[in-house]
Design a protein around this motif. Sequence first.
Motif, PDB file in Angstrom:
ATOM      1  N   GLY A 149       8.652   2.150  27.224  1.00  0.00           N
ATOM      2  CA  GLY A 149       8.730   3.451  26.575  1.00  0.00           C
ATOM      3  C   GLY A 149       7.367   3.899  26.092  1.00  0.00           C
ATOM      4  N   GLY A 150       7.220   5.199  25.930  1.00  0.00           N
ATOM      5  CA  GLY A 150       5.951   5.767  25.488  1.00  0.00           C
ATOM      6  C   GLY A 150       5.945   6.034  23.993  1.00  0.00           C
ATOM      7  N   ALA A 169      10.072  -0.844  15.837  1.00  0.00           N
ATOM      8  CA  ALA A 169      11.393  -1.483  15.838  1.00  0.00           C
ATOM      9  C   ALA A 169      12.490  -0.486  15.472  1.00  0.00           C
ATOM     10  CB  ALA A 169      11.393  -2.656  14.854  1.00  0.00           C
ATOM     11  N   TYR A 170      12.215   0.361  14.478  1.00  0.00           N
ATOM     12  CA  TYR A 170      13.204   1.366  14.068  1.00  0.00           C
ATOM     13  C   TYR A 170      13.498   2.349  15.211  1.00  0.00           C
ATOM     14  CZ  TYR A 170      14.504   5.955  12.257  1.00  0.00           C
ATOM     15  OH  TYR A 170      15.094   7.184  12.081  1.00  0.00           O
ATOM     16  N   LEU A 171      12.458   2.817  15.894  1.00  0.00           N
ATOM     17  CA  LEU A 171      12.646   3.798  16.959  1.00  0.00           C
ATOM     18  C   LEU A 171      13.384   3.204  18.154  1.00  0.00           C
ATOM     19  CD1 LEU A 171       9.144   5.525  16.749  1.00  0.00           C
ATOM     20  CD2 LEU A 171      11.338   6.555  16.159  1.00  0.00           C
ATOM     21  N   ARG A 172      13.064   1.970  18.508  1.00  0.00           N
ATOM     22  CA  ARG A 172      13.757   1.344  19.641  1.00  0.00           C
ATOM     23  C   ARG A 172      15.225   1.064  19.317  1.00  0.00           C
ATOM     24  NH1 ARG A 172       8.828  -2.582  21.714  1.00  0.00           N
ATOM     25  NH2 ARG A 172       7.986  -1.108  23.246  1.00  0.00           N
ATOM     26  N   LYS A 173      15.494   0.704  18.076  1.00  0.00           N
ATOM     27  CA  LYS A 173      16.887   0.478  17.676  1.00  0.00           C
ATOM     28  C   LYS A 173      17.663   1.797  17.702  1.00  0.00           C
ATOM     29  CE  LYS A 173      17.807  -2.591  14.552  1.00  0.00           C
ATOM     30  NZ  LYS A 173      17.994  -3.319  13.272  1.00  0.00           N
ATOM     31  N   THR A 174      17.020   2.872  17.279  1.00  0.00           N
ATOM     32  CA  THR A 174      17.672   4.191  17.320  1.00  0.00           C
ATOM     33  C   THR A 174      17.992   4.585  18.760  1.00  0.00           C
ATOM     34  OG1 THR A 174      16.481   4.879  15.320  1.00  0.00           O
ATOM     35  CG2 THR A 174      17.423   6.623  16.689  1.00  0.00           C
ATOM     36  N   TRP A 175      17.051   4.359  19.670  1.00  0.00           N
ATOM     37  CA  TRP A 175      17.270   4.708  21.079  1.00  0.00           C
ATOM     38  C   TRP A 175      18.399   3.868  21.685  1.00  0.00           C
ATOM     39  CZ3 TRP A 175      17.442   8.032  24.597  1.00  0.00           C
ATOM     40  CH2 TRP A 175      17.373   7.734  25.941  1.00  0.00           C
ATOM     41  N   ARG A 190       8.292   7.684  11.159  1.00  0.00           N
ATOM     42  CA  ARG A 190       7.377   8.007  10.071  1.00  0.00           C
ATOM     43  C   ARG A 190       5.939   8.065  10.564  1.00  0.00           C
ATOM     44  NH1 ARG A 190       4.769   5.034   5.789  1.00  0.00           N
ATOM     45  NH2 ARG A 190       5.499   3.082   6.712  1.00  0.00           N
ATOM     46  N   LEU A 191       5.587   7.157  11.490  1.00  0.00           N
ATOM     47  CA  LEU A 191       4.207   7.070  11.956  1.00  0.00           C
ATOM     48  C   LEU A 191       4.058   7.365  13.441  1.00  0.00           C
ATOM     49  CD1 LEU A 191       3.334   3.701  10.171  1.00  0.00           C
ATOM     50  CD2 LEU A 191       2.791   6.006   9.359  1.00  0.00           C
ATOM     51  N   LEU A 192       5.161   7.245  14.197  1.00  0.00           N
ATOM     52  CA  LEU A 192       5.100   7.367  15.651  1.00  0.00           C
ATOM     53  C   LEU A 192       6.160   8.323  16.162  1.00  0.00           C
ATOM     54  CD1 LEU A 192       4.946   3.522  16.391  1.00  0.00           C
ATOM     55  CD2 LEU A 192       2.984   5.070  16.386  1.00  0.00           C
ATOM     56  N   VAL A 193       5.943   8.804  17.382  1.00  0.00           N
ATOM     57  CA  VAL A 193       6.969   9.530  18.133  1.00  0.00           C
ATOM     58  C   VAL A 193       7.265   8.713  19.386  1.00  0.00           C
ATOM     59  CG1 VAL A 193       7.555  11.648  19.368  1.00  0.00           C
ATOM     60  CG2 VAL A 193       6.207  11.775  17.255  1.00  0.00           C
ATOM     61  N   PHE A 194       8.535   8.415  19.613  1.00  0.00           N
ATOM     62  CA  PHE A 194       8.949   7.565  20.727  1.00  0.00           C
ATOM     63  C   PHE A 194       9.403   8.428  21.890  1.00  0.00           C
ATOM     64  CE2 PHE A 194      12.331   4.396  22.311  1.00  0.00           C
ATOM     65  CZ  PHE A 194      11.427   3.796  23.170  1.00  0.00           C
TER      66      PHE A 194
END
Length: 524
Positions: free
Chosen positions: A201-202, A222-228, A159-163
Amino acid sequence: MNQDILINWSPQETRVAVVEQGAVQEVHIERTLERGLVGNIYLGKVSRVLPGMQSAFLDIGLDRAAFLHVADLMPNIQAKHAAPRATGPAPAEPAPPQAGHGEAPVVPPVTAPKVLAPNPVLPIEKQIFEGQALMVQVLKDPIGTKGARLTAQISIAGRLLVFLPQDNHIGVSQKIPPAQREALRQRLLALTATSDGSPSGGFILRTNAEDADDEELADDVAYLRKTWLRIKEAALRQPAASLLHEDLNLMQRVLRDLSGAGTQSIRIDSREQHGLLTGFAKEFMPDTVAKLQHYSGERPIFDLFNVDEEIVRALGRRVELKSGGYLVIDQTEALTTVDVNTGGFVGARNFDDTVFRTNLEAAQAIARQLRLRNLGGIVIVDFIDMTPEDHRESVLAEFRKQLARDRVKTMIGGFSQLGLVEMTRKRTRESLAHMLSEACEACGGKGHVKTARSVCYDILREILREARAFNPREFRVVASPKVVELFLDEERAHLAGLSEFIGKPISLQSENSMTQEQYDIVLM
């Protein structure tokens, strides 16, 4: 402001309505057959390497093989950001000779600067081989006979970031003012660093995260790292040519992007989809689980707030105001114009008061229509002219207040010398009109057609032109019923006069399938 979210699901289409204070503010639509592959992550299998094109074709489980260029391979992407290297060792510079007493200083010779070259790109045949399994992401959907375009640099949007899991770069959107970028970057560095202080990660901070607090950013991290983590685990279990991660569907994006502290309920009319969405929320967004409700009423869920009627009205040009005034909204390729009119509103006190009250109501309605229709780009608003300066300031302040509720970024200026208000609204997706409608076949999208009389005169000129070039036995005019009817009535004398002038009979044939501008002249 408190809001309710309604989700109407069917196998072919998902529709979402955001309702605030009983009024529909936003409508989002996703159709199953029109959903693209961009953003999906696959475990591809290299089926062919083409050294001559420096590219490869991968099987990712689709009908056609997908395309990967050498520039989109991960080592080359990293090399592109790496520091350039010198082409050779620089020669040692001799010490400049000292000038003697009374002599002019000796100027040392100018040496050529070191020539720096970027890190070399390895040929694709030295990086991958046929049969290799490779994690890739779709950049472009398949078009026609061409397969999908792939990249090996994975990016996952939140929503706010791109991982960027394969990179350690921390970046900030270029659309955020330069003065704020470094402070935001330092905040993000602190939030994303691991226990030992090293990055994991970036991340790229998106434009809509400009005003986000640390808690919101941490939730997105936290959401993006869990998705990865789930993607990596799937890559170890799944065979090659498998889908590892599908970009979020509309219902999941509702939880990620639309749900917030002000959301009271998220109601969905499918028991099956409610179960799936609840499972997704429990794993990634536990705060939203309590808001999810299964709607089992007899009435269609969109009938609760007349959403379908609002959609129909949103496709029209004219928007009625409660006071009796109205808006006229025209969407063009370059910009959107909004014209405010008093209509049947005559007011109760004086003319200035009538104009002021109409413009205040219009400011609220325009902000809502921009969200509902999802109008982006440049917007020009022509409020009714106001003489008192305090009226102009009050209308502008109300307009800014209403626009501040929009989750999409907007920028607004003051009144111009011509009395117009110029603003911009970021384009995020297709407008509602472009998604649900297409250009009219009769007018080609112009919004008007030639009058029947104009078409009659076009036909008369065409017959005269044909009569000078050919010598048929008879001319037959095939046209729409309205044009033929006009020839048989008001234009009968002109048709008879032309027939006498060219010395040939002219017959008429009505064709219901023809539009008003269409006609055909048959030489018999």
